[in-house]
Design an enzyme around this catalytic site. Structure first.
Site, PDB file in Angstrom:
ATOM      1  N   CYS A 173       0.818  -1.206   0.000  1.00  0.00           N
ATOM      2  CA  CYS A 173       0.000   0.000   0.000  1.00  0.00           C
ATOM      3  C   CYS A 173       0.859   1.266   0.000  1.00  0.00           C
ATOM      4  CB  CYS A 173      -0.972  -0.049   1.180  1.00  0.00           C
ATOM      5  SG  CYS A 173      -2.495   0.875   0.933  1.00  0.00           S
ATOM      6  N   HIS A 174       0.803   2.087   1.048  1.00  0.00           N
ATOM      7  CA  HIS A 174       1.585   3.326   1.105  1.00  0.00           C
ATOM      8  C   HIS A 174       2.995   3.101   1.654  1.00  0.00           C
ATOM      9  CE1 HIS A 174      -2.536   4.950   0.915  1.00  0.00           C
ATOM     10  NE2 HIS A 174      -2.000   6.055   0.443  1.00  0.00           N
TER      11      HIS A 174
END
Length: 200
Positions: free
Chosen positions: A120-121
């Protein structure tokens, strides 16, 4: 979710898996599902953070559960661990990337040739560590320009396993990819552990 503890860590064992997290902001499912996958594989997951105590996880923007820190990053070293997992959440990697100790800890795994898994991030912390030149990876879409600017190649894939560098880098885009992410990184971690056991 059970916790690893300092007493469970076998020094220098490739079976110790570090999970690096900021004191708050991790997307809870991106911590708990990989953690369970590591435990199910017979390895020892350990929660490493920038501060002692407990970290605050989130379910999107809502506070979720808290989890005990096993080791503070200032006391941690890649020598103790076989592999590294970087869960996401927007605030989590954003806080880690401004902590020089956390960034240095991440870079150690690349320098030592040890596998790193990020979802994800989480690649924001990899951008800060300057370890993405020549690497191919995926992430949450909003991170792609940062990855490209850091010299990486961004792809829109459920899971990407990149061997083009000093270590294996396993990445995924979002919580929906967790099943594939966990299967991919546990397989790569097992290979690394076997190589370490063989002394190669």
């Amino acid at each position: 979710m059970g916790h690893g503890s300092a007493s469970a860590i076998r020094f220098g064992s490739s079976k110790n898996i570090a999970f690096l997290l900021a004191p708050e902001g991790v997307e809870q499912i991106e911590l708990t599902e990989p953690w369970q996958a590591v435990a199910d594989a017979g390895d020892t997951p350990c929660l490493v953070s920038t501060k002692p105590g407990r970290i605050q996880a989130f379910d999107h923007l809502d506070k979720a559960d808290t989890f005990a820190v096993d080791q503070v990053v200032s006391d941690a070293s890649a020598e103790i661990y076989g592999c590294l997992v970087l869960p996401g959440g927007v605030a989590n990697p954003d806080a880690l990337r401004v902590d020089s100790g956390a960034v240095a800890f991440v870079r150690e795994f690349f320098d030592a040739g040890k596998p790193v898994a990020a979802i994800c991030h989480a690649p924001w912390t990899l951008v800060e560590a300057d370890v993405l030149r020549g690497r191919t990876l995926t992430s949450w879409p909003s991170v792609r320009t940062d990855i490209r600017n850091a010299g990486g190649t961004w792809v829109d894939e459920q899971v990407m396993v990149c061997h083009d560098g000093p270590n294996t880098l396993i990445t995924s885009r979002k919580p929906d990819d967790l099943k594939a992410f966990c299967a991919a990184f546990t397989a790569e971690f097992a290979k690394a552990s076997a190589r370490a056991a063989a002394g190669t």
